[in-house]
Design a protein around this motif. Structure first.
Motif, short mmCIF file in Angstrom:
data_model
loop_
_atom_site.label_atom_id
_atom_site.label_comp_id
_atom_site.label_asym_id
_atom_site.label_seq_id
_atom_site.Cartn_x
_atom_site.Cartn_y
_atom_site.Cartn_z
N PRO A 73 37.72 4.55 38.87
CA PRO A 73 38.77 3.81 39.33
C PRO A 73 40.08 4.65 39.37
N GLU A 74 40.35 5.42 38.07
CA GLU A 74 41.55 6.09 37.79
C GLU A 74 41.66 7.27 38.80
N SER A 75 40.44 7.73 39.06
CA SER A 75 40.33 8.98 39.99
C SER A 75 40.89 8.71 41.41
N ALA A 76 40.34 7.17 41.79
CA ALA A 76 40.61 6.83 43.09
C ALA A 76 42.23 6.69 43.39
N HIS A 310 34.39 1.65 31.86
CA HIS A 310 34.33 0.34 31.02
C HIS A 310 35.43 -0.58 31.27
N PRO A 311 35.14 -1.90 31.21
CA PRO A 311 36.36 -2.81 31.63
C PRO A 311 37.72 -2.79 31.03
N HIS A 312 38.58 -2.85 31.64
CA HIS A 312 39.96 -2.98 31.39
C HIS A 312 40.39 -1.90 30.40
N PRO A 313 40.13 -0.80 30.85
CA PRO A 313 40.58 0.64 30.12
C PRO A 313 42.03 0.47 29.88
N ASP A 314 42.49 1.16 28.74
CA ASP A 314 43.85 1.51 28.37
C ASP A 314 44.65 2.59 29.01
N THR A 315 45.80 2.81 28.57
CA THR A 315 46.70 3.75 29.28
C THR A 315 46.06 5.08 29.21
N ARG A 316 45.13 5.34 28.22
CA ARG A 316 44.32 6.54 27.75
C ARG A 316 43.13 6.92 28.86
N GLY A 317 42.90 5.73 29.55
CA GLY A 317 41.78 6.20 30.87
C GLY A 317 40.54 5.96 30.26
N PHE A 339 37.26 7.94 14.88
CA PHE A 339 37.84 6.70 15.09
C PHE A 339 39.11 6.52 14.21
N TYR A 340 40.07 6.18 14.85
CA TYR A 340 41.44 5.87 14.31
C TYR A 340 41.77 4.50 14.69
N GLU A 341 42.67 3.96 14.10
CA GLU A 341 43.20 2.60 14.39
C GLU A 341 44.55 2.52 14.85
N PRO A 342 45.24 2.03 15.85
CA PRO A 342 44.51 1.11 16.74
C PRO A 342 43.52 2.08 17.47
N MET A 343 42.26 1.52 17.82
CA MET A 343 41.40 2.24 18.38
C MET A 343 41.43 2.34 20.23
N SER A 344 41.52 3.09 20.90
CA SER A 344 41.53 3.11 22.23
C SER A 344 40.44 2.42 22.82
N SER A 345 40.46 1.94 24.34
CA SER A 345 39.37 1.29 24.84
C SER A 345 38.08 2.16 25.12
N PHE A 346 38.37 3.44 25.40
CA PHE A 346 37.08 4.52 25.53
C PHE A 346 36.57 4.36 24.19
N LYS A 347 37.18 4.40 23.06
CA LYS A 347 36.47 4.89 21.92
C LYS A 347 35.79 3.49 21.37
N LYS A 348 36.33 2.25 22.05
CA LYS A 348 35.62 1.05 21.60
C LYS A 348 34.27 0.98 22.36
N ALA A 349 34.39 1.28 23.74
CA ALA A 349 33.61 1.22 24.50
C ALA A 349 32.08 2.28 24.09
N LEU A 350 32.64 3.61 23.60
CA LEU A 350 31.70 4.41 22.89
C LEU A 350 30.98 3.80 21.70
N LEU A 351 31.68 3.30 20.92
CA LEU A 351 31.23 2.75 19.72
C LEU A 351 30.17 1.51 19.84
N ALA A 352 30.46 0.96 21.23
CA ALA A 352 29.69 -0.19 21.44
C ALA A 352 28.37 0.20 22.49
N LEU A 353 28.13 1.48 22.43
CA LEU A 353 27.01 1.96 23.31
C LEU A 353 25.75 1.47 22.87
#
Length: 508
Positions: A73-76, A310-317, A339-353
Motif C-alpha cells: 500500500p505504501e508504494s501505491a 503486515h497489518p497497521h504498519p508504523d511510520t517506518r513502513g 531487535f531494539y525496543e520499542p520494536m517497529s511493526s516490521f520487526k514485530k511481524a518478522l519476529l512473529a513469522l
C-alpha cells in the motif's frame, strides 16, 4: 548541521521519507493556491488528490487479489501522490477531461506493477508509464505543474533530503548537468549560458523528476557505474528539443527509456522466500533462515530489499534492507537482525513469522564486497549486527579455504551482545584471521584481567594493527558508529580512498 540531518534521516526509511516529501509538497501547493499563486483552488487540489488516491488503491487491490500477489500500500500511496503533483487539478468537479486522464493514468500506473513485470519485478516507473499510456491512448498529457518556479524552493528542500538519504546526490547532479548541457547545445543558447541554464531548471520539473522519480530504486540501476550512465541517458532525453524524427521525448518517456536500460543492466530477480526458522545469536539478535526455489547468485557482502506486508504498519513502513549473511554456496538464505525496543511493526511481524510463511526479497545491490586481489591487506571494523556482511565474506573464504590477511575489530556493549562468535573463532583457527573483540561495558573481573579492550581508539589501532595505513578498511554498523570509526581513521592518517563504508538505502 549535515550530521544532524543525517541522524534524522537514519531513523526513517527511504519510502516513508518520499511519502512525507510528497505530502509536504501538496500542502505547500495548497497554501500557494489559496493565495492565488497557482492556477487552481485548494478545493480542486484536494479533489484531485482524493480521486487519484481512490482509483490507485482500488486498482492496486484488485490486481493484488486476482493475481494473488503481495501488495504494498505504501508504494501505491507514493505513486498516487506523484501523479497528483504532475496532473493538473481540474477547475470543476464535472471536468470529464481530468476524470479520464487521472483515472486512466492511475489505473495504468497500478496495473504496470503487475502487467509489466518480469520475474516478479516491475520494469517501469509506475507514474511514468501511467502518464505515457494516457498520452498514447487518450492523447492527453501531464502538465507537470509541480515544476513551476513557485514550487521550486519546496521541491529543492524535499529533494535534497531524499537524494542524501539514498546517497544519490551524484546521480541527481549528473542528470541535471546532462539535461542542462543538452538544452544549451540543442537550443543554441551558448551565448547566454546562465540565462538558458536557469530557464531550463526554473521552468521545467527537472529537480522533482530527478530527486523523486529518477532515484526510485526499483527501476534504477543498482551498480554505481550504470547509475551514472542511466542519469546521463535520461538527462539527455529529458531535454525538450531531443527527438528521433518526428518523435519527441517527454519527461515520462525519457524515464521509461532509462528504465529499459536499468532493467537490462541490473539484477532481475524478485524472490518469494519461505521462512524456515530462526536462531538466537546474541541478546535480542536472531538469524532468520529462508528457503528459495530458484538459483540465486550474489557476491558476499551484498544486500536485498525485504518486503513484509503486515497489518497497521508504523511510520517506518513494510520494507527494510538487510545484508545477506549466507554465502552463494548455501542452499538457504540467511539474515542477521538486531531487535531494539520499542520494536517497529516490521520487526514485530518478522519476529512473529511462522515456518512456511513467506517474505519478498528483491533489489540485490551493494559494492561492499571483497577486493579482487587476494593479496590485499584488509581491516574489518564492525559494531553489533554490522558484522553481518563480514560473516558472509568469512563463510565464503572458509568454503573456498582461501586465506587472506584480515584483521577484524568487532565492537559491542557486552560479551552477550556479540553475534557469530563461533564463526569468528573458526576463522581465527582455520584462516589465521586476527579478531579483536572490544566491549565497552565489562564486568569488574574482565577489567581486572584486561582481557578485552573497552574502546576502539587510536591506541588500540596503533598497538594491535601496526600496518593499518597499508590496509583497506571496511566499516559496517550503526550510522553513528560508522562516522566515529571513519573520523578516527582519518585522524590516524588513513587515506579516504582506503576506507570503505557499508551503505544501503533506507538503513533503519
Amino acid at each position: 548541521m549535515i550530521r544532524l540531518i543525517d541522524s534524522y534521516l537514519n531513523r526513517i526509511t527511504m519510502y516513508r521519507l518520499v511519502l512525507y516529501e510528497l505530502i509536504f509538497l501538496l500542502l505547500a501547493s495548497a497554501v500557494l493556491s489559496a493565495f492565488g499563486v497557482l492556477s487552481f483552488t485548494p478545493l480542486m487540489l484536494g479533489y484531485s488528490v482524493l480521486f487519484i488516491l481512490f482509483v490507485s488503491l482500488v486498482i492496486n487491490a484488485v490486481f493484488a487479489y486476482f493475481l494473488d500477489a503481495p501488495s504494498n500500500p505504501e508504494s501505491a500511496y507514493i505513486t498516487a501522490l506523484i501523479l497528483a503533483l504532475i496532473i493538473a487539478p481540474p477547475h470543476a468537479f464535472t471536468d470529464t477531461a481530468f476524470i479520464g486522464l487521472a483515472a486512466w493514468a492511475a489505473g495504468w500506473a497500478m496495473a504496470s506493477k503487475y502487467i509489466f513485470a518480469i520475474g516478479k519485478k516491475h520494469v517501469f516507473n509506475p507514474a511514468a508509464i501511467g502518464v505515457a499510456m494516457t498520452a498514447l491512448f487518450l492523447y492527453q498529457g501531464a502538465s507537470w505543474w509541480v515544476g513551476t518556479p513557485w514550487m521550486l524552493p519546496f521541491v529543492v528542500v524535499g529533494g535534497f533530503l531524499v537524494a542524501r538519504k539514498v546517497r544519490r546526490l551524484g546521480m541527481v547532479a549528473t542528470f541535471l548537468a546532462a539535461f542542462v548541457l543538452t538544452a544549451l547545445a540543442l537550443g543554441g543558447g551558448m551565448s547566454d549560458v546562465l540565462h538558458t541554464a536557469s530557464q531550463a531548471l526554473l521552468f521545467a520539473p527537472a529537480v522533482f523528476f530527478a530527486t523523486v522519480m529518477l532515484t526510485e530504486p526499483l527501476t534504477a540501476p543498482t551498480d554505481s557505474y550504470f547509475r551514472i550512465l542511466f542519469a546521463i541517458m535520461v538527462g539527455f532525453c529529458f531535454a525538450p528539443q531531443v527527438h528521433i524524427g518526428s518523435f519527441y521525448f517527454t519527461p515520462e518517456l525519457a524515464l521509461l527509456a532509462g528504465n529499459i536500460f536499468a532493467y537490462l543492466v541490473s539484477p532481475k530477480q524478485k524472490l518469494l522466500l519461505t521462512f524456515v526458522g530462526r536462531v538466537l545469536l546474541a541478546t535480542s539478535t536472531y538469524e532468520f533462515i529462508f528457503s528459495h526455489d530458484r538459483r540465486f547468485r550474489f557476491i558476499p557482502g551484498q544486500y536485498l530489499e525485504w518486503t513484509l506486508a503486515h497489518p497497521h504498519p508504523d511510520t517506518r513502513g513494510i520494507r527494510r534492507y538487510f545484508t545477506i549473511a549466507s554465502t552463494p554456496t548455501d542452499t538457504e538464505l540467511r539474515i542477521g537482525v538486531k531487535f531494539y525496543e520499542p520494536m517497529s511493526s516490521f520487526k514485530k511481524a518478522l519476529l512473529a513469522l511462522a515456518p512456511g510463511e513467506t517474505i519478498v526479497a528483491s533489489q540485490l545491490a551493494g559494492n561492499f564486497v571483497l577486493p579482487k586481489d587476494p593479496k590485499e591487506k584488509l581491516m574489518f571494523m564492525a559494531g553489533g549486527i554490522g558484522i553481518t556482511p563480514f560473516v558472509s565474506m568469512i563463510e565464503y573464504l572458509l568454503a573456498k579455504k582461501e586465506r587472506r590477511d584480515i584483521v577484524i575489530v568487532y565492537a559491542n556493549r557486552g560479551v552477550e551482545d556479540a553475534a557469530y562468535v563461533d564463526l569468528l573463532d573458526r576463522a581465527e583457527r582455520e584462516l589465521g584471521i586476527q579478531v579483536l573483540p572490544v566491549f565497552s561495558q565489562q564486568t569488574p573481573q574482565m577489567v581486572a584481567k584486561a582481557e578485552f579492550p573497552q574502546a576502539v581508539d587510536s591506541a588500540l589501532i596503533t598497538r594491535e594493527v601496526a600496518d593499518y595505513r597499508d590496509r583497506r578498511t571496511y566499516i559496517s554498523g550503526p550510522h553513528g558508529m560508522i562516522i566515529a570509526f571513519e573520523d578516527l581513521l582519518k585522524e590516524l592518517g588513513v587515506p579516504r580512498r582506503n576506507i570503505k563504508t557499508d551503505f544501503f538505502p533506507g538503513f533503519a
